[in-house]
Design a protein around this motif. Structure first.
Motif, short mmCIF file in Angstrom:
data_model
loop_
_atom_site.label_atom_id
_atom_site.label_comp_id
_atom_site.label_asym_id
_atom_site.label_seq_id
_atom_site.Cartn_x
_atom_site.Cartn_y
_atom_site.Cartn_z
N GLY A 144 4.55 -21.71 -63.34
CA GLY A 144 3.43 -21.68 -62.40
C GLY A 144 2.71 -22.99 -62.28
O GLY A 144 1.57 -23.04 -61.82
N PHE A 145 3.34 -24.09 -62.68
CA PHE A 145 2.68 -25.40 -62.56
C PHE A 145 2.50 -25.75 -61.08
O PHE A 145 3.23 -25.24 -60.23
N PRO A 146 1.48 -26.59 -60.76
CA PRO A 146 1.12 -26.81 -59.36
C PRO A 146 2.27 -27.20 -58.42
O PRO A 146 2.34 -26.70 -57.30
N ALA A 147 3.16 -28.08 -58.86
CA ALA A 147 4.21 -28.53 -57.94
C ALA A 147 5.37 -27.55 -57.86
O ALA A 147 6.26 -27.70 -57.03
N GLN A 148 5.36 -26.52 -58.71
CA GLN A 148 6.53 -25.63 -58.77
C GLN A 148 6.77 -24.91 -57.45
O GLN A 148 7.90 -24.79 -57.00
N ASP A 149 5.70 -24.46 -56.82
CA ASP A 149 5.91 -23.73 -55.58
C ASP A 149 6.00 -24.63 -54.35
O ASP A 149 6.21 -24.16 -53.25
N GLY A 172 -4.26 -24.72 -58.38
CA GLY A 172 -3.41 -23.55 -58.63
C GLY A 172 -2.80 -23.54 -60.01
O GLY A 172 -1.65 -23.16 -60.17
N LYS A 173 -3.55 -23.98 -61.00
CA LYS A 173 -3.06 -23.85 -62.38
C LYS A 173 -3.32 -22.42 -62.87
O LYS A 173 -4.42 -21.91 -62.70
N PRO A 174 -2.32 -21.80 -63.46
CA PRO A 174 -2.48 -20.38 -63.79
C PRO A 174 -3.40 -20.12 -64.98
O PRO A 174 -3.96 -19.04 -65.09
N THR A 175 -3.53 -21.11 -65.87
CA THR A 175 -4.37 -20.90 -67.06
C THR A 175 -5.25 -22.12 -67.28
O THR A 175 -5.05 -23.16 -66.67
N ARG A 203 -1.34 -26.63 -50.00
CA ARG A 203 -1.94 -27.96 -50.04
C ARG A 203 -3.43 -27.90 -50.37
O ARG A 203 -3.95 -28.78 -51.03
N SER A 204 -4.11 -26.85 -49.94
CA SER A 204 -5.55 -26.76 -50.19
C SER A 204 -5.91 -25.66 -51.16
O SER A 204 -6.84 -25.81 -51.93
N LEU A 205 -5.19 -24.57 -51.11
CA LEU A 205 -5.65 -23.37 -51.82
C LEU A 205 -4.87 -23.08 -53.09
O LEU A 205 -5.13 -22.07 -53.75
N GLY A 206 -3.91 -23.93 -53.44
CA GLY A 206 -3.24 -23.76 -54.73
C GLY A 206 -2.01 -22.89 -54.71
O GLY A 206 -1.32 -22.78 -55.72
N GLY A 207 -1.73 -22.23 -53.59
CA GLY A 207 -0.48 -21.48 -53.47
C GLY A 207 -0.38 -20.27 -54.38
O GLY A 207 -1.39 -19.68 -54.78
N ARG A 208 0.83 -19.97 -54.71
CA ARG A 208 1.16 -18.75 -55.43
C ARG A 208 0.38 -18.55 -56.73
O ARG A 208 -0.15 -17.47 -56.99
#
Lengths: 457, 457
Positions: free
Chosen positions: A76-81, A410-413, B57-62
């Motif tokens: 779930g790291f930011p660039a993963q998706d 978007g970091k999960p933790t 790009r803005s909201l962090g995605g999944r």
């Protein structure tokens, strides 16, 4: 590698490698969807995300001939998706890392590709070996990340180039640290030779603080922890100084020559880690230009294509160069708002061998400031983000009529003080831009809930 | 649905549905990574790509609580590699489409989600049914895409609202077309009731052209082909007229009220399809404002959250409203350069129930112009893109010192005149911006190689 001499040899090699490399480099003639360019980000945080997103946002992504791949240590790291391909491995484990990279780039001598190190927490020795022995294209050069992550090597390079720096000493033991402190006089700054993001740094006011500073450096060091750099601390830095990151981009021009373009970002870090930055820097043009020349010398010595982020500070009308990283930089993330094209996109294009048009300010006449959105100090390490509300920041921006934004990574933790996002504001007044970015960051921080604290999830 | 009366009933329903819907709508209180919002783009071209990219790009995605999904009819569509999930289906096949959407949003009554129609080539009746019977959140409202894609329904709505439009007639047969032409007098424009992107449109100068125009409309129509709209053609439009797209965004404000924000894009389409657009529009402020009021009336009548792109033209000091789409618009893609936040991001945020801060010009005082990058007329239909060179456009921009860019969409194949990308330039002079964008587009076009023509792949 320990002590000064092996680093001096490494720099010698790095400089001659750069000249040889550049004699071979050519602009990228074409992208070919049937035989795509593979772009690998080792480390997939917000900087890696910025770089890889640009491949899709401007260049068409996979169908247009660029496959993006990202590696980091957690799901779930930011660039993963954002990436087409991803792998979750301990990047300090050379075998695991090599296996991940070679899974993306099967034949480095026939597949056009680039491998970019987004972080320092990587088995850089292995990456170096992959580059020099097996033909992987590690950007800017295999030596770039290696020298940049090593404060001693960086200082030696800066010195060799005649670039002004604050007085410093190397110490390989507590005794050497005492001796160095004696020569420089207090206050001093003690830093591990290898860390990232300023971890392990102390300001020492007198003899009594040396033991703790050395221990602190050893605890936070990456790799060998017994080597430290000692710098004379200029107290005026806190009162009247300004810190700069010179973003130095080495890229092709329209005639197939490598050019160096420099952009100065101002920043302030009350501690040693990134808190806020702004563009333009607000530093008098002549000093900014002088700093840009110094920064370009450093980047040009190490050579290759892509970004070098060169750290400087301006105090008493003089510019001092302290260290650098061979990659986009935390402080440079403000370019996402301040420039028409952010540092991630610039780095991507430059490292691919693309011609880079002159960067442009997105809000000429205004300052844009960015401020980190942090997890609170009392969050439980590893606590999941259970919810957040974009409307907290958006409502504030709208109510005040500001030109502002927030970027949630978007970091999960989280862990205490972890960077979860970035707030930004632009204004004709630098002071207003900074204050607004801080308010927006604060609104965003207040809108994030963490699991282990709140037990909602 | 055929003829005027059923459309009038549909509009009546649409308007009352909107009021009922808006009494229920609330700002999005939070995003929850454990129970993500699912955002579905039906159609995954460049517009869908713009919308879904903004989620990451803005909201962090999944990882931050938004899963993006895209559907289109061929592998390798532009939004496919930006979306977390994708499906390749014939979107005119209701069963296949419903199965794809329900695969992404399994329980529409419990999962927070939005379904957005990026194109008209969709079984809209089925989507309407999914919304009204099974609880899918089709934005802006289930009626929005349905009314917007139907020129007769659109004209009737515009008329009902008292919004000025050029004189028009409906014709359900060649005989009715002749009668309508007799009433309006030549020249006239003949358009199918349903198409997208201007396909099937003819300008008819005299009696002799009617058969061909009717046949042309039928051939390019979507759904029933025998119904056409006939408009009086104002020849001054070509010489002194300006076309506008009013981008009307319905979104929440900081007090939880739905607001309408309008931005005017200027454009020119020598044929009926999109060629170039610019922002700001360059139209005198008073006329622009008058047009914005008309456009807002149309959007507000249909209601809900998100973008309505309302087409107008300005001739002889008057603004005429002609049609609209309930989605981001081709001509609005210029916002990618002209605004701090593009129309895709604005639509995403608005339709999710987020508060949208006031949009800002990215280059105040300058015009930004965008121009399509097209596949050549002699390309074989279905020919793959075998290679392209970003450096062709970048070198031109750099050499001339322009503020310019090119966005390559990443479509894997072409047909004659297919839109492969978009070139942009900004300048204080609108004329210069347009000319530069055209030059950059031309450089980009020349750099793309197609398989069936060149046989290289």
């Amino acid at each position: 590698m320990r002590g000064i001499e092996p680093r001096e040899s490494a720099i010698e090699e790095a400089v001659s490698y750069a000249r040889e490399l550049e004699s071979r480099l050519e602009p990228l003639d074409r992208l070919d969807p049937g035989d795509p360019f593979v772009y690998v980000s080792v480390g997939g945080g917000e900087l890696g995300d910025l770089v890889l997103t640009a491949a899709k946002r401007s260049l068409g992504g996979r169908s247009a001939g660029i496959v993006t791949a990202a590696i980091d240590r957690y799901q779930g790291f930011p660039a993963q998706d954002s990436a087409d391909l991803s792998a979750v491995v301990d990047m300090r484990d050379g075998d695991a890392l090599e296996s991940a990279i070679s899974g993306f780039v099967r034949d480095p001598r026939s597949v056009r590709h680039a491998v970019f190190l987004e972080v320092e927490a990587v088995d850089t020795a292995r990456v170096f070996e992959m580059a020099t022995r097996r033909g992987y294209n590690v950007v800017s050069t295999p030596y770039g990340p290696l020298v940049g992550m090593d404060r001693l090597a960086s200082k030696l390079l800066i010195e060799r180039l005649g670039v002004p720096a604050v007085e410093w000493r190397y110490a390989g033991s507590l005794e050497e640290l005492r001796a160095a402190a004696g020569e420089l006089g207090f206050p001093i700054i003690v830093k591990p030779v290898m860390t990232s993001s300023g971890h392990g740094t102390s300001i020492v006011e007198g003899e009594g603080g040396l033991d703790a500073a050395y221990e602190h450096a050893m605890r936070h060091a990456r790799g060998r922890g017994d080597e430290v750099i000692v710098e004379r601390y200029l107290p005026e830095l806190r009162t009247e100084g300004v810190e700069l990151t010179q973003l130095v981009l080495r890229h092709f021009d329209e005639d197939g020559r490598i050019r160096t373009t420099v952009l100065a970002v101002g920043h302030s870090r009350p501690g040693a880690v990134y808190v806020e930055s702004w563009f333009p820097s607000g530093v008098p043009a002549e000093l900014e230009r002088e700093g840009a020349e110094h920064a370009a010398k450093v980047a040009n010595a190490l050579g290759g294509l892509g970004l070098y982020a060169v750290e400087q500070f301006v105090v008493g009308g003089r510019v001092y160069t302290s260290e650098f990283a061979n990659r986009p930089h935390d402080t440079g993330m403000v370019t996402r708002w301040a420039l028409a094209e952010d540092e991630g996109s610039l780095h991507l294009k430059a490292t691919m061998g693309l011609v880079v048009p002159a960067p442009r300010a997105a809000h000429p006449g205004s300052f844009c400031a960015a401020r980190v959105v942090l997890a609170p100090d009392d969050v439980a390490p590893g606590a999941p983000v259970t919810s957040w509300s974009p409307n907290a920041a958006y409502s504030l921006i709208r109510r005040r009529g500001w030109m502002g934004d927030v970027w949630f990574f978007g970091k999960p933790t989280a862990y205490p003080g972890r960077r979860m996002g970035l707030a930004a504001a632009c204004s004709r007044s630098l002071r207003a831009a900074r204050a607004r970015a801080a308010s927006i960051a604060s609104a965003a921080e207040g809108s994030i809930s963490y699991g282990a604290l709140h037990g909602e999830n």
